[in-house]
Design a protein around this motif. Structure first.
Motif, PDB file in Angstrom:
ATOM      1  N   UNK A  43       0.862  -1.178   0.000  1.00 15.20           N
ATOM      2  CA  UNK A  43       0.000   0.000   0.000  1.00 15.20           C
ATOM      3  C   UNK A  43       0.901   1.230   0.000  1.00 15.20           C
ATOM      4  N   UNK A  44       0.653   2.173  -0.890  1.00 14.75           N
ATOM      5  CA  UNK A  44       1.510   3.356  -0.947  1.00 14.75           C
ATOM      6  C   UNK A  44       1.565   4.078   0.404  1.00 14.75           C
ATOM      7  N   UNK A 145      -7.639  -9.623   7.310  1.00 15.21           N
ATOM      8  CA  UNK A 145      -6.934  -9.436   6.037  1.00 15.21           C
ATOM      9  C   UNK A 145      -7.901  -9.463   4.854  1.00 15.21           C
ATOM     10  N   UNK A 146      -8.856 -10.376   4.875  1.00 11.18           N
ATOM     11  CA  UNK A 146      -9.835 -10.458   3.782  1.00 11.18           C
ATOM     12  C   UNK A 146     -10.651  -9.166   3.696  1.00 11.18           C
ATOM     13  N   UNK A 147     -11.071  -8.644   4.840  1.00 13.45           N
ATOM     14  CA  UNK A 147     -11.833  -7.392   4.844  1.00 13.45           C
ATOM     15  C   UNK A 147     -10.972  -6.230   4.371  1.00 13.45           C
ATOM     16  N   UNK A 148      -9.709  -6.208   4.800  1.00 14.67           N
ATOM     17  CA  UNK A 148      -8.802  -5.131   4.379  1.00 14.67           C
ATOM     18  C   UNK A 148      -8.629  -5.129   2.866  1.00 14.67           C
ATOM     19  N   UNK A 149      -8.457  -6.302   2.273  1.00 14.69           N
ATOM     20  CA  UNK A 149      -8.302  -6.382   0.821  1.00 14.69           C
ATOM     21  C   UNK A 149      -9.585  -5.953   0.098  1.00 14.69           C
ATOM     22  N   UNK A 152      -9.680  -2.196   0.436  1.00 15.11           N
ATOM     23  CA  UNK A 152      -8.591  -1.612  -0.334  1.00 15.11           C
ATOM     24  C   UNK A 152      -8.909  -1.631  -1.821  1.00 15.11           C
ATOM     25  N   UNK A 153      -9.462  -2.716  -2.303  1.00  8.50           N
ATOM     26  CA  UNK A 153      -9.823  -2.818  -3.712  1.00  8.50           C
ATOM     27  C   UNK A 153     -10.835  -1.739  -4.087  1.00  8.50           C
ATOM     28  N   UNK A 158     -11.928   3.573  -6.504  1.00  7.65           N
ATOM     29  CA  UNK A 158     -12.435   4.939  -6.376  1.00  7.65           C
ATOM     30  C   UNK A 158     -11.320   5.956  -6.579  1.00  7.65           C
ATOM     31  N   UNK A 159     -10.151   5.699  -6.018  1.00  7.22           N
ATOM     32  CA  UNK A 159      -9.021   6.614  -6.171  1.00  7.22           C
ATOM     33  C   UNK A 159      -8.608   6.715  -7.644  1.00  7.22           C
TER      34      UNK A 159
END
Length: 165
Positions: A43-44, A145-149, A152-153, A158-159
């Motif tokens: 992640x940047x 981790x699954x929720x974070x991905x 993040x996706x 959106x970004x």
């Protein structure tokens, strides 16, 4: 979105005859299954710093529905990060402080009970309250981790869409 900054990698899980895939940022170790921080460092830094500053400063208000959608994972993370105050009221106060989420006990406590029933949490009965702790670290880590991905996706999509505006 062109996907120039994303790549598909197999998670090792299978559904039918095809391996499950997730989109991950380019860079990092290339193997999201590795259980080290290198696989999470893709992640940047600038994006992380911005989000962490907003959360720390209390400038980030998240819709209660979004918090509720990931409530199990957020509760697990709060419990894992906390040295104390892992009782229901303390957790609800943290949800309010971090996300400005005003969730009722009728929303939070059933989720804690479900996590206990799944053996992900252990409950320590005290005189007038219950303290929660992580019982199954691997299951908690996998769930978070699954929720974070997933989040993040969506965030990366959106970004990336901002360039189209």
């Amino acid at each position: 979105m062109s996907g120039d900054n994303l790549r598909r990698v197999a998670t090792g899980k299978t559904m039918g005859d095809r391996p499950d895939e997730r989109l991950t940022p380019l860079g990092g170790s290339g193997d999201p299954r590795a259980n080290d921080t290198a696989s999470r460092d893709a992640i940047p830094e600038s994006l992380l710093t911005s989000v962490i500053d907003d959360v720390t400063d209390g400038d980030l208000a998240v819709d209660d529905g979004m918090v509720t959608q990931s409530l199990d994972e957020i509760l697990l993370a709060l419990i894992a990060l906390s040295d104390d105050e892992t009782h229901g009221t303390g957790l609800m106060e943290e949800l309010s402080r971090l996300f400005d989420a005003q969730l009722s006990p009728g929303t939070v406590y059933p989720r804690l009970h479900d996590l206990e029933a799944d053996d992900t949490l252990t409950v320590h009965e005290l005189v007038q309250t219950k303290q929660y702790s992580i019982n199954d670290t691997a299951a908690a880590e996998s769930q978070i981790e699954a929720a974070a991905y997933r989040h993040l996706l969506i965030g990366m999509f959106l970004h990336a869409s901002l360039d189209a505006l």
